[in-house]
Each structure stands twice: as structure tokens, then as C-alpha cells.
Design a protein around this motif. Structure first.
Motif, PDB file in Angstrom:
ATOM      1  N   ALA A   1       3.208   3.062 -12.724  1.00 24.63           N
ATOM      2  CA  ALA A   1       4.279   1.953 -13.020  1.00 24.63           C
ATOM      3  C   ALA A   1       5.343   2.024 -11.997  1.00 24.63           C
ATOM      4  CB  ALA A   1       4.888   2.291 -14.449  1.00 24.63           C
ATOM      5  N   GLY A   2       5.434   3.023 -10.932  1.00 26.40           N
ATOM      6  CA  GLY A   2       6.189   2.662  -9.615  1.00 26.40           C
ATOM      7  C   GLY A   2       5.926   2.044  -8.688  1.00 26.40           C
ATOM      8  N   PHE A   3       6.292   1.994  -7.557  1.00 31.22           N
ATOM      9  CA  PHE A   3       6.381   1.368  -6.359  1.00 31.22           C
ATOM     10  C   PHE A   3       4.936   1.123  -6.020  1.00 31.22           C
ATOM     11  CE2 PHE A   3       7.156   1.365  -1.506  1.00 31.22           C
ATOM     12  CZ  PHE A   3       6.987  -0.044  -1.433  1.00 31.22           C
ATOM     13  N   ILE A   4       4.534   2.347  -5.444  1.00 35.47           N
ATOM     14  CA  ILE A   4       3.232   2.267  -4.607  1.00 35.47           C
ATOM     15  C   ILE A   4       2.172   2.288  -5.888  1.00 35.47           C
ATOM     16  CG2 ILE A   4       1.583   3.614  -3.022  1.00 35.47           C
ATOM     17  CD1 ILE A   4       4.419   4.758  -2.070  1.00 35.47           C
ATOM     18  N   GLY A   5       2.494   3.106  -6.703  1.00 36.10           N
ATOM     19  CA  GLY A   5       1.349   3.158  -7.766  1.00 36.10           C
ATOM     20  C   GLY A   5       0.980   1.816  -8.333  1.00 36.10           C
TER      21      GLY A   5
ATOM     22  N   ASP B   1       1.797   7.250 -17.002  1.00 40.93           N
ATOM     23  CA  ASP B   1       3.257   7.367 -16.328  1.00 40.93           C
ATOM     24  C   ASP B   1       4.325   7.383 -17.625  1.00 40.93           C
ATOM     25  OD1 ASP B   1       4.380   5.376 -13.525  1.00 40.93           O
ATOM     26  OD2 ASP B   1       5.855   5.968 -15.231  1.00 40.93           O
ATOM     27  N   LYS B   2       5.226   8.190 -17.006  1.00 37.02           N
ATOM     28  CA  LYS B   2       6.295   8.550 -17.903  1.00 37.02           C
ATOM     29  C   LYS B   2       7.678   7.585 -18.206  1.00 37.02           C
ATOM     30  CE  LYS B   2       9.835  12.505 -18.123  1.00 37.02           C
ATOM     31  NZ  LYS B   2      10.391  13.353 -17.174  1.00 37.02           N
ATOM     32  N   LEU B   3       7.543   6.699 -17.180  1.00 38.36           N
ATOM     33  CA  LEU B   3       8.312   5.541 -17.134  1.00 38.36           C
ATOM     34  C   LEU B   3       9.906   6.233 -17.095  1.00 38.36           C
ATOM     35  CD1 LEU B   3       7.141   2.989 -19.802  1.00 38.36           C
ATOM     36  CD2 LEU B   3       6.611   3.050 -17.272  1.00 38.36           C
TER      37      LEU B   3
ATOM     38  N   VAL C   1      -1.727  11.832  -3.486  1.00 44.50           N
ATOM     39  CA  VAL C   1      -0.839  10.920  -2.475  1.00 44.50           C
ATOM     40  C   VAL C   1       0.304  11.741  -2.083  1.00 44.50           C
ATOM     41  CG1 VAL C   1       0.217   8.702  -2.202  1.00 44.50           C
ATOM     42  CG2 VAL C   1      -2.180   9.163  -3.855  1.00 44.50           C
ATOM     43  N   SER C   2       0.355  11.995  -0.951  1.00 49.08           N
ATOM     44  CA  SER C   2       1.485  12.814  -0.402  1.00 49.08           C
ATOM     45  C   SER C   2       2.131  11.974   0.641  1.00 49.08           C
ATOM     46  CB  SER C   2       0.949  14.044  -0.029  1.00 49.08           C
ATOM     47  OG  SER C   2       2.159  15.104   0.185  1.00 49.08           O
ATOM     48  N   THR C   3       3.009  12.826   1.353  1.00 46.37           N
ATOM     49  CA  THR C   3       4.093  12.296   2.219  1.00 46.37           C
ATOM     50  C   THR C   3       4.142  12.743   3.622  1.00 46.37           C
ATOM     51  OG1 THR C   3       6.465  11.904   2.887  1.00 46.37           O
ATOM     52  CG2 THR C   3       5.750  13.458   1.419  1.00 46.37           C
ATOM     53  N   ASP C   4       4.374  12.009   4.472  1.00 43.90           N
ATOM     54  CA  ASP C   4       4.551  12.588   6.120  1.00 43.90           C
ATOM     55  C   ASP C   4       5.475  13.673   6.013  1.00 43.90           C
ATOM     56  OD1 ASP C   4       6.774  10.832   5.921  1.00 43.90           O
ATOM     57  OD2 ASP C   4       6.270   9.898   7.711  1.00 43.90           O
TER      58      ASP C   4
ATOM     59  N   ASN D   1       6.829   6.025   5.544  1.00 47.00           N
ATOM     60  CA  ASN D   1       7.696   5.195   4.825  1.00 47.00           C
ATOM     61  C   ASN D   1       7.053   3.749   4.406  1.00 47.00           C
ATOM     62  OD1 ASN D   1       9.631   7.173   6.056  1.00 47.00           O
ATOM     63  ND2 ASN D   1      11.072   5.602   4.886  1.00 47.00           N
ATOM     64  N   ASN D   2       6.839   3.609   2.852  1.00 49.77           N
ATOM     65  CA  ASN D   2       6.596   2.413   2.705  1.00 49.77           C
ATOM     66  C   ASN D   2       7.479   1.522   2.169  1.00 49.77           C
ATOM     67  OD1 ASN D   2       3.511   2.824   0.671  1.00 49.77           O
ATOM     68  ND2 ASN D   2       4.271   4.082   2.623  1.00 49.77           N
ATOM     69  N   TYR D   3       7.289  -0.101   2.331  1.00 49.61           N
ATOM     70  CA  TYR D   3       8.369  -0.896   2.190  1.00 49.61           C
ATOM     71  C   TYR D   3       7.055  -2.198   1.702  1.00 49.61           C
ATOM     72  CZ  TYR D   3       6.636  -3.530   6.082  1.00 49.61           C
ATOM     73  OH  TYR D   3       6.023  -4.223   6.987  1.00 49.61           O
TER      74      TYR D   3
HETATM   75  P1  NAD Z   1       8.351   5.776  -7.548  1.00 52.63           P
HETATM   76  O1  NAD Z   1       9.674   6.716  -7.640  1.00 52.63           O
HETATM   77  O2  NAD Z   1       8.448   4.388  -6.869  1.00 52.63           O
HETATM   78  O3  NAD Z   1       7.406   5.810  -8.481  1.00 52.63           O
HETATM   79  C1  NAD Z   1       7.103   7.149  -9.168  1.00 52.63           C
HETATM   80  C2  NAD Z   1       6.558   6.866 -10.506  1.00 52.63           C
HETATM   81  O4  NAD Z   1       6.253   8.035 -11.120  1.00 52.63           O
HETATM   82  C3  NAD Z   1       7.179   6.039 -11.420  1.00 52.63           C
HETATM   83  O5  NAD Z   1       6.435   5.088 -12.169  1.00 52.63           O
HETATM   84  C4  NAD Z   1       7.719   7.079 -12.439  1.00 52.63           C
HETATM   85  O6  NAD Z   1       7.883   6.585 -13.684  1.00 52.63           O
HETATM   86  C5  NAD Z   1       6.593   8.067 -12.283  1.00 52.63           C
HETATM   87  N1  NAD Z   1       7.028   9.399 -12.848  1.00 52.63           N
HETATM   88  C6  NAD Z   1       7.820  10.122 -12.422  1.00 52.63           C
HETATM   89  N2  NAD Z   1       7.944  11.392 -13.036  1.00 52.63           N
HETATM   90  C7  NAD Z   1       6.843  11.381 -13.795  1.00 52.63           C
HETATM   91  C8  NAD Z   1       6.205  12.488 -14.654  1.00 52.63           C
HETATM   92  N3  NAD Z   1       6.593  13.547 -14.928  1.00 52.63           N
HETATM   93  N4  NAD Z   1       5.073  12.223 -15.369  1.00 52.63           N
HETATM   94  C9  NAD Z   1       4.475  10.817 -15.304  1.00 52.63           C
HETATM   95  N5  NAD Z   1       5.135   9.697 -14.651  1.00 52.63           N
HETATM   96  C10 NAD Z   1       6.158  10.355 -13.779  1.00 52.63           C
HETATM   97  O7  NAD Z   1       7.600   6.525  -6.264  1.00 52.63           O
HETATM   98  P2  NAD Z   1       6.612   5.856  -4.838  1.00 52.63           P
HETATM   99  O8  NAD Z   1       7.785   5.502  -3.788  1.00 52.63           O
HETATM  100  O9  NAD Z   1       5.933   4.634  -5.562  1.00 52.63           O
HETATM  101  O10 NAD Z   1       5.835   7.005  -4.378  1.00 52.63           O
HETATM  102  C11 NAD Z   1       4.609   7.259  -5.024  1.00 52.63           C
HETATM  103  C12 NAD Z   1       3.885   8.473  -4.429  1.00 52.63           C
HETATM  104  O11 NAD Z   1       3.696   8.105  -3.165  1.00 52.63           O
HETATM  105  C13 NAD Z   1       4.920   9.770  -4.617  1.00 52.63           C
HETATM  106  O12 NAD Z   1       3.997  10.821  -4.918  1.00 52.63           O
HETATM  107  C14 NAD Z   1       5.426   9.950  -3.238  1.00 52.63           C
HETATM  108  O13 NAD Z   1       5.616  11.132  -2.797  1.00 52.63           O
HETATM  109  C15 NAD Z   1       4.334   9.407  -2.262  1.00 52.63           C
HETATM  110  N6  NAD Z   1       4.999   8.804  -1.262  1.00 52.63           N
HETATM  111  C16 NAD Z   1       5.944   7.770  -1.144  1.00 52.63           C
HETATM  112  C17 NAD Z   1       6.280   7.073   0.067  1.00 52.63           C
HETATM  113  C18 NAD Z   1       7.350   6.061  -0.014  1.00 52.63           C
HETATM  114  O14 NAD Z   1       7.682   5.615   1.112  1.00 52.63           O
HETATM  115  N7  NAD Z   1       7.888   5.562  -1.076  1.00 52.63           N
HETATM  116  C19 NAD Z   1       5.565   7.452   1.305  1.00 52.63           C
HETATM  117  C20 NAD Z   1       4.541   8.478   1.322  1.00 52.63           C
HETATM  118  C21 NAD Z   1       4.240   8.994   0.009  1.00 52.63           C
END
Ligand code: NAD
Ligand code: DAU
Length: 349
Positions: free
Chosen positions: A10-14, A34-36, A128-131, A184-186
Motif C-alpha cells: 500500500a506504499g509508494f513503490i509497493g 501492509d500495516k497501513l 527490495v533494498s536501497t543503494d 532514489n525513486n520518484y
Molecule cells: P513507503 O514508506 O512509501 O511505503 C512503505 C509501506 O510499508 C507502507 O505501505 C507502510 O504502511 C508499510 N509498512 C511499514 N511498516 C510496516 C509493518 N511493520 N508491517 C507491514 N507494513 C508496513 O516506502 P517506499 O518508498 O515505497 O519504499 C518501499 C521499499 O523500497 C522500502 O523497503 C525501501 O527501503 C525501498 N526503497 C525505496 C526507495 C525510494 O526511493 N523510495 C529506493 C530504494 C529502495
């Protein structure tokens, strides 16, 4: 692998990954776990929520029992794990949630599959991890898959720890895994605390655009849809135990990103280009602010044939258009708990 859990869907990338898998693979069953938190919102998925192969479960990944029940009941054979606390500034203000979700949460998932997948072969845990796990670069060089880990914020340290746990479980208990580390995603549906959507919103409200330090820090930007595509390819094609860096070779200084954004918003609102740049305001730097990230994604391109589909200009244009057309989404996702954080982080700015 047809019964998938996608955590953090329910998050951004997810939400982009869930949408892609639900629509591209109708014969898979996609369970969004998702915990929302403040960052997760089912509004992100209204267009696919009635698909017959989509299921939502409001569960905290730290709740091992709830995850175990799900994995057995739905015979889950793959997990794509995105759930995390993701915002670096928040990890500086309060690291605990990052340790709990990113480390303990990943550990809980691994514990469940260690038992549930004991005698199974055709299963996969995709982290799914990060740089940011690689630390910060100087003027030259790029992160490759073998760059030593050197995390420098509570967020990146928690992601590094979770990467290590995944590899350790793979090595010790033979859990088939893959990891990708992305820049970084956008794009659409990004919570407006991150640089690009925060600045779009502030431009629309005629508020200052807070640039940390001198704005010279460099990030390597990737359109979220291209990340979701890369995850799809890696999930289906990568060999077990592999790591892939994901990035579009798109390094930009923060100040340049914000200027481009200002001009794109001006163009799309039909106001003189240059107007919004007047809102740029230099503010106190982020503690421990990493200077430069740059991803070398050659391995992904060579091994699996992935490449980005848009230029930064095109991606920014799509993104600005989406935010201009979806102000009610912004209102709804920022109406709750976010306001408290915004006050602490930005005060009256
Ligand atoms: P986000 O913060 O938009 O979304 C995170 C999601 O995880 C939310 O829907 C939230 O409700 C859920 N969540 C958080 N804690 C939880 C829990 N305890 N149990 C269940 N759900 C939970 O994050 P994003 O930017 O979409 O990033 C997603 C993944 O990608 C992360 O693992 C992040 O480290 C990784 N990532 C992000 C980026 C970026 O630029 N945003 C880049 C590289 C990697
Ligand atoms: O590199 C991948 C990471 O990118 C992901 O792992 C993280 O989950 C994601 O949040 C992102 O981290 P950053 O810290 O790079 O993203 P953020 O949008 O917060 O900041 C981008 C850059 O802009 C960074 O150098 C800090 C700066 N910045 C950020 C904000 C929010 C500002 O100058 N002003 C701001 O108000």
C-alpha cells in the motif's frame, strides 16, 4: 511461484509493484500485506482492488503468528518484501520504528519461511533494498554490487541489517533469495514528505522549498514504474543468491532537481517559467547528509536486459501532471498523523 505475498504493497513503490503483478499475471494470487502506517494507503490501489487475483491483509510484518497463518493458509511460495520505514529524516528524529519494522520485521518473515519452506524448492524471498547501504560517494565512482556496506543513517543501517539477515538465512538455511538495491525513486503516489512531491506541494501552496545545506548533494533518480519493471524481471529471471543494483544513470544535484521541478510545474500551470524558483530556500542541513549516490546497473542490464523507459524530463513531467490532477489524494493521505511530523520537521516554513 504463483501465490505471492507483497509486503508494503500500500506504499509508494509497493503499490506500483502490486499493480504490475496483479494486471500482468492474472494467474498469480497476489496477497498485499501492509500495516497501513502513515505512508501506506489503500487509495493507492483503488483501480485494482476488485481484481479477482488481489487480496489485502492488514498485518504488521513483526506479527510472526499472523504471517505464519497466512503463509500456510494460502500456500505462499514467494515473498516480495518492500514493507519498511523509508524516510531518512524520520529515522533521524526517531529510529525505533526503523529497527522494529526493517530489522525485526524482516527477521520475522524469514523465521516463518525458514519453517514453512523447509522442504520446498520452487520458492523465493525477494528483498527490495536501497543503494544507501553502500554509504556515500566522493566526486567519482559508482556503487556496484560488491561495494562494501557503509550505512550512515539509522534508516540505511536498518536496511543494511535486513540485507545481511536475508543473505545469512540464504546461506545458513538454504532459503532461495534475491536482493536488489535501488537508487532514489520518484513518480505518482509518493508520500509528500520526500523531496520531489514535497516541493510540488509547496509550490502549489506558495510555500518555501526547503533545500538542505547548499543543495549540492547528488542523488540518482529512477522513475518508480521502471523500478517496478526491474523488480518483475529480477523476480522472474534472477538466479538464487544474486544481488542486482537498479538505477537509471541519472545523477542530479538536489538544487538542479528542484529548479527543473519548479520550471515543469510553471509550464504545466501556464505561468511564466522561473516564477516558482523564487520559493527556493536554503535551510539547515540534514545531520550526516550523504554527499553523493550513483548506481552502476550494468549487471542488471547485461544479465537480464532491463533498461529504463523514460528520461528524467519525461518522468518528471508525468509526475508533476499526476500530482496536479490528484490533489484530493494528497489531501487525503496527509490529513492524519502526517501533520504532526510536518510541524516538527518544518515548523512554520
Ligand atoms: P513507503 O514508506 O512509501 O511505503 C512503505 C509501506 O510499508 C507502507 O505501505 C507502510 O504502511 C508499510 N509498512 C511499514 N511498516 C510496516 C509493518 N511493520 N508491517 C507491514 N507494513 C508496513 O516506502 P517506499 O518508498 O515505497 O519504499 C518501499 C521499499 O523500497 C522500502 O523497503 C525501501 O527501503 C525501498 N526503497 C525505496 C526507495 C525510494 O526511493 N523510495 C529506493 C530504494 C529502495
Ligand atoms: O537512495 C534511495 C533512498 O532514497 C531510499 O532508500 C529512501 O527510502 C528514500 O527516502 C530516498 O532517500 P533520500 O534521503 O535520498 O530521499 P529524500 O527525498 O528524503 O531526499 C532527497 C535529497 O533531497 C536528499 O539529499 C535530501 C534532500 N532534501 C530532502 C528533503 C525532504 C532536501 O534538500 N530538502 C527536503 O525537504
Amino acid at each position: 511461484m504463483k501465490n505471492l505475498i507483497i509486503t508494503g504493497g500500500a506504499g509508494f513503490i509497493g503499490s506500483h509493484v502490486v499493480r504490475r503483478f496483479v494486471t500482468h499475471y492474472p494467474h498469480y494470487k497476489i496477497h498485499n500485506v501492509d500495516k497501513l502506517t502513515y505512508a501506506g494507503n489503500l487509495l493507492n490501489l483503488t483501480d485494482i482492488e476488485s481484481y479477482p487475483n488481489y487480496y489485502f491483509h492488514k498485518i504488521d510484518i513483526c506479527d510472526t503468528e499472523a504471517i505464519r497463518k497466512l503463509v500456510y493458509e494460502f500456500e505462499i511460495d514467494a515473498i516480495i518484501h518492500l514493507a519498511a520505514e523509508s524516510h531518512v529524516d524520520r529515522s533521524i528524529l526517531g529510529p525505533r520504528a526503523f529497527i522494529e519494522t526493517n530489522i525485526i520485521g524482516t527477521f520475522s518473515l524469514l523465521e516463518v519461511v525458514r519453517e514453512a519452506w523447509k522442504d520446498k524448492k520452487n520458492v523465493r524471498f525477494y528483498h527490495v533494498s536501497t543503494d544507501e547501504v553502500y554509504g556515500s560517494l566522493g566526486e567519482t565512482g559508482m556503487f556496484v554490487e560488491t561495494t562494501p556496506y557503509d550505512p550512515r543513517s539509522p534508516y540505511s543501517a536498518s536496511k543494511a541489517a535486513s540485507d545481511h539477515l536475508v543473505r545469512a538465512y540464504g546461506h545458513t538455511y538454504n532459503i532461495p533469495y534475491v536482493i536488489s538495491n535501488c537508487s532514489n525513486n520518484y513518480g505518482s503516489h509518493q508520500f509528500p514528505e520526500k523531496l520531489i512531491p514535497l516541493c510540488i506541494q509547496n509550490i502549489l501552496k506558495n510555500k518555501p522549498l526547503p533545500i538542505y545545506g547548499k543543495g549540492e548533494n547528488i542523488r540518482d533518480w529512477l522513475w518508480v514504474n521502471d523500478h517496478a519493471h526491474a523488480i518483475d524481471i529480477i523476480f522472474h529471471q534472477a538466479e538464487n543468491g544474486q544481488t542486482y543494483n537498479i538505477g537509471a544513470h541519472n545523477e542530479q544535484r538536489n538544487i538542479e532537481v528542484v529548479k527543473m521541478l519548479c520550471d515543469e510545474v510553471d509550464r504545466q500551470r501556464n505561468i511564466p517559467v522561473g516564477t516558482s524558483q523564487n520559493l527556493i530556500t536554503f535551510v539547515k542541513d540534514r545531520p550526516g547528509h550523504d554527499a553523493r549516490y550513483a548506481i552502476d546497473a550494468t549487471k542488471l542490464q547485461k544479465d537480464l536486459g532491463w533498461k529504463p523507459s523514460v528520461t528524467f524530463e519525461q518522468g518528471l513531467s508525468h509526475t508533476v501532471k499526476w500530482y496536479l490532477e490528484n490533489q484530493s489524494w494528497v489531501e487525503q493521505v496527509t490529513s492524519g498523523e502526517y501533520q504532526k511530523y510536518y510541524e516538527i520537521q518544518y515548523g512554520d516554513r
